[in-house]
Design a protein around this motif. Structure first.
Motif, PDB file in Angstrom:
ATOM      1  N   CYS A   9       2.108   1.634  -3.014  1.00 13.17           N
ATOM      2  CA  CYS A   9       2.818   2.959  -3.330  1.00 13.17           C
ATOM      3  C   CYS A   9       1.987   3.927  -3.902  1.00 13.17           C
ATOM      4  O   CYS A   9       0.474   4.456  -4.302  1.00 13.17           O
ATOM      5  N   CYS A  12       0.955   4.271  -8.216  1.00 15.68           N
ATOM      6  CA  CYS A  12      -0.110   3.291  -8.719  1.00 15.68           C
ATOM      7  C   CYS A  12      -1.337   2.405  -7.350  1.00 15.68           C
ATOM      8  O   CYS A  12      -2.260   1.775  -8.375  1.00 15.68           O
ATOM      9  N   PHE A  16       2.736  -3.531  -2.024  1.00 12.39           N
ATOM     10  CA  PHE A  16       3.577  -4.037  -1.767  1.00 12.39           C
ATOM     11  C   PHE A  16       4.528  -4.138  -0.665  1.00 12.39           C
ATOM     12  O   PHE A  16       4.479  -3.902   0.228  1.00 12.39           O
ATOM     13  N   CYS A  49       7.128   2.254  -5.805  1.00  9.73           N
ATOM     14  CA  CYS A  49       7.155   1.220  -6.398  1.00  9.73           C
ATOM     15  C   CYS A  49       8.015   0.690  -6.840  1.00  9.73           C
ATOM     16  O   CYS A  49       8.809   2.437  -7.898  1.00  9.73           O
ATOM     17  N   CYS A  54       5.464   4.799 -12.231  1.00 10.34           N
ATOM     18  CA  CYS A  54       5.699   5.622 -11.705  1.00 10.34           C
ATOM     19  C   CYS A  54       6.302   6.757 -10.834  1.00 10.34           C
ATOM     20  O   CYS A  54       6.171   7.305 -10.416  1.00 10.34           O
TER      21      CYS A  54
HETATM   22 ZN   LIG Z   1       3.062   1.826  -8.279  1.00  8.94          ZN
END
Ligand SMILES: [Zn+2]
Length: 90
Positions: A9, A12, A16, A49, A54
């Motif tokens: 992401c 952050c 993922f 994400c 975010c």
């Molecule tokens: Zn994120």
């Protein structure tokens, strides 16, 4: 064992599974930014994400523009805001 493709992401910086991220891509064919829901559009991609913070940060701080190096059209931000709205229902 099956290997799941992971992506980071842009806000952050956490990893993922690719499928769980929103992919915004600078399309190779015409250089414009599009939201890629299929994962098949070729070009430079940015991943966000589904964390509300975010998505908000990406909209507020123009992170997509910085990451992809192009102007991000309004409809992409509208699309991201829609993701936020949908989450608010749950
Ligand atoms: Zn994120």
């Amino acid at each position: 064992m099956r290997k799941i493709p992971m992506r980071m992401c842009i806000n952050c910086q956490q990893m993922f599974p690719k499928k769980e991220l929103i992919r915004i891509v600078r399309r190779a064919s015409d250089g414009t930014a599009v939201i890629d829901s299929t994962g098949k559009v070729s070009g430079k991609g940015a991943y966000v994400c589904h964390n509300k913070n975010c998505i908000k940060a990406v909209i507020k701080d123009n992170k997509l523009e910085k990451h992809l190096g192009i102007k991000i059209p309004e409809d992409i931000y509208r699309e991201l805001e829609r993701v936020l709205t949908v989450q608010d229902d749950g």
